[in-house]
Design an enzyme around this catalytic site. Sequence first.
Site, PDB file in Angstrom:
ATOM      1  N   ASN A   1       6.321 -39.155  19.490  1.00  0.00           N
ATOM      2  CA  ASN A   1       7.277 -38.057  19.698  1.00  0.00           C
ATOM      3  C   ASN A   1       8.389 -38.560  20.604  1.00  0.00           C
ATOM      4  O   ASN A   1       8.170 -39.452  21.427  1.00  0.00           O
ATOM      5  CB  ASN A   1       6.577 -36.865  20.361  1.00  0.00           C
TER       6      ASN A   1
ATOM      7  N   HIS B   1      11.187 -37.213  23.469  1.00  0.00           N
ATOM      8  CA  HIS B   1      11.505 -36.078  24.337  1.00  0.00           C
ATOM      9  C   HIS B   1      12.716 -36.450  25.194  1.00  0.00           C
ATOM     10  O   HIS B   1      12.788 -37.564  25.716  1.00  0.00           O
ATOM     11  CB  HIS B   1      10.296 -35.751  25.227  1.00  0.00           C
TER      12      HIS B   1
ATOM     13  N   SER C   1      12.295 -40.333  26.436  1.00  0.00           N
ATOM     14  CA  SER C   1      11.010 -41.043  26.363  1.00  0.00           C
ATOM     15  C   SER C   1      10.446 -40.938  24.954  1.00  0.00           C
ATOM     16  O   SER C   1      10.511 -39.872  24.335  1.00  0.00           O
ATOM     17  CB  SER C   1       9.986 -40.390  27.309  1.00  0.00           C
TER      18      SER C   1
ATOM     19  N   ASP D   1       4.243 -32.922  25.205  1.00  0.00           N
ATOM     20  CA  ASP D   1       5.034 -33.911  25.946  1.00  0.00           C
ATOM     21  C   ASP D   1       4.212 -34.739  26.933  1.00  0.00           C
ATOM     22  O   ASP D   1       4.708 -35.172  27.980  1.00  0.00           O
ATOM     23  CB  ASP D   1       6.221 -33.243  26.670  1.00  0.00           C
TER      24      ASP D   1
HETATM   25  C1  GRF Z   1      16.174 -34.370  20.416  1.00  0.00           C
HETATM   26  O1  GRF Z   1      16.874 -34.177  21.624  1.00  0.00           O
HETATM   27  C2  GRF Z   1      14.738 -34.697  20.687  1.00  0.00           C
HETATM   28  O2  GRF Z   1      14.545 -35.454  21.843  1.00  0.00           O
HETATM   29  C3  GRF Z   1      14.115 -33.337  20.856  1.00  0.00           C
HETATM   30  O3  GRF Z   1      14.774 -32.522  19.914  1.00  0.00           O
HETATM   31  C4  GRF Z   1      16.064 -33.057  19.632  1.00  0.00           C
HETATM   32  C5  GRF Z   1      16.113 -33.291  18.156  1.00  0.00           C
HETATM   33  O4  GRF Z   1      17.401 -33.658  17.709  1.00  0.00           O
HETATM   34  N1  GRF Z   1      12.687 -33.423  20.693  1.00  0.00           N
HETATM   35  P1  GRF Z   1      17.595 -34.192  16.219  1.00  0.00           P
HETATM   36  O5  GRF Z   1      17.025 -33.107  15.290  1.00  0.00           O
HETATM   37  O6  GRF Z   1      16.871 -35.484  16.086  1.00  0.00           O
HETATM   38  O7  GRF Z   1      19.080 -34.327  16.048  1.00  0.00           O
END
Ligand code: GRF
Length: 221
Positions: free
Chosen positions: A109, A111, A138, A147
């Site tokens: 994932n 974050h 991260s 997370d």
């Molecule tokens: C990103 O900021 C990611 O870190 C978070 O959600 C957002 C997704 O953006 N989990 P995208 O859909 O990849 O443009």
Amino acid sequence: MTRKRVGVLISGRGSNLQALVDAAQAPDYPAEILLVISNVPGAQGLARADEAGIAALAINHKDFASREDFDTVLNETLKQAEIDILCNAGFLRLHTPGFVRAWYNRHLNIHPSLLPAFKGLHTHERVLAEGVKISGCSVHFVREEMDTGPIVAQAAVPVLEGDTPDRLAARVLEAEHHLYPHALGLVASGAVRVEGKRVIGTTQQYRQSMLFSPALSGALY
Ligand code: GRF
């Protein structure tokens, strides 16, 4: 080189998905993106997958009576596609314990904070409210609690004076687009392994570094 078969879970825009797709165009990249699943029909990321000629599916969580039922179908679909590594990229659903177990140490994932700080939603608002000078993003292995999980890689981004949540989010997102392909590359190539709560490099590529914000720029006092 056998490339790992990667599935990506999204809920929206899919800009991180796009970064992974673009990176996987390189012939020496150790992973290929073969399937994209969105729990939100019509998500922009599905169109990106289509455009790249990648199988794209919407599996709407609202069509299922329970979280377990949804995750069962998700899992079956990924298994049928013989996916090795699963990447959440803006996937806004919590997984059931059974699903987390099924993909243990094969599930990443991203974050938008330097974990373990600022888990959860509204990250950038909270970073600004706390007066933090360095934020970032991260990539970590998925565990049951949101997370958490062993951290594969992090990128640091300065918080600048006058930042709004949107400006900071845009700067962090740019870093995410570099970090996620890098982290997936490390996992897919076997350059890292999980030991307890830590991700350990199996190669000598790890270099020490220091990050300062504001940057060090000659004598200040
Ligand atoms: C990103 O900021 C990611 O870190 C978070 O959600 C957002 C997704 O953006 N989990 P995208 O859909 O990849 O443009």
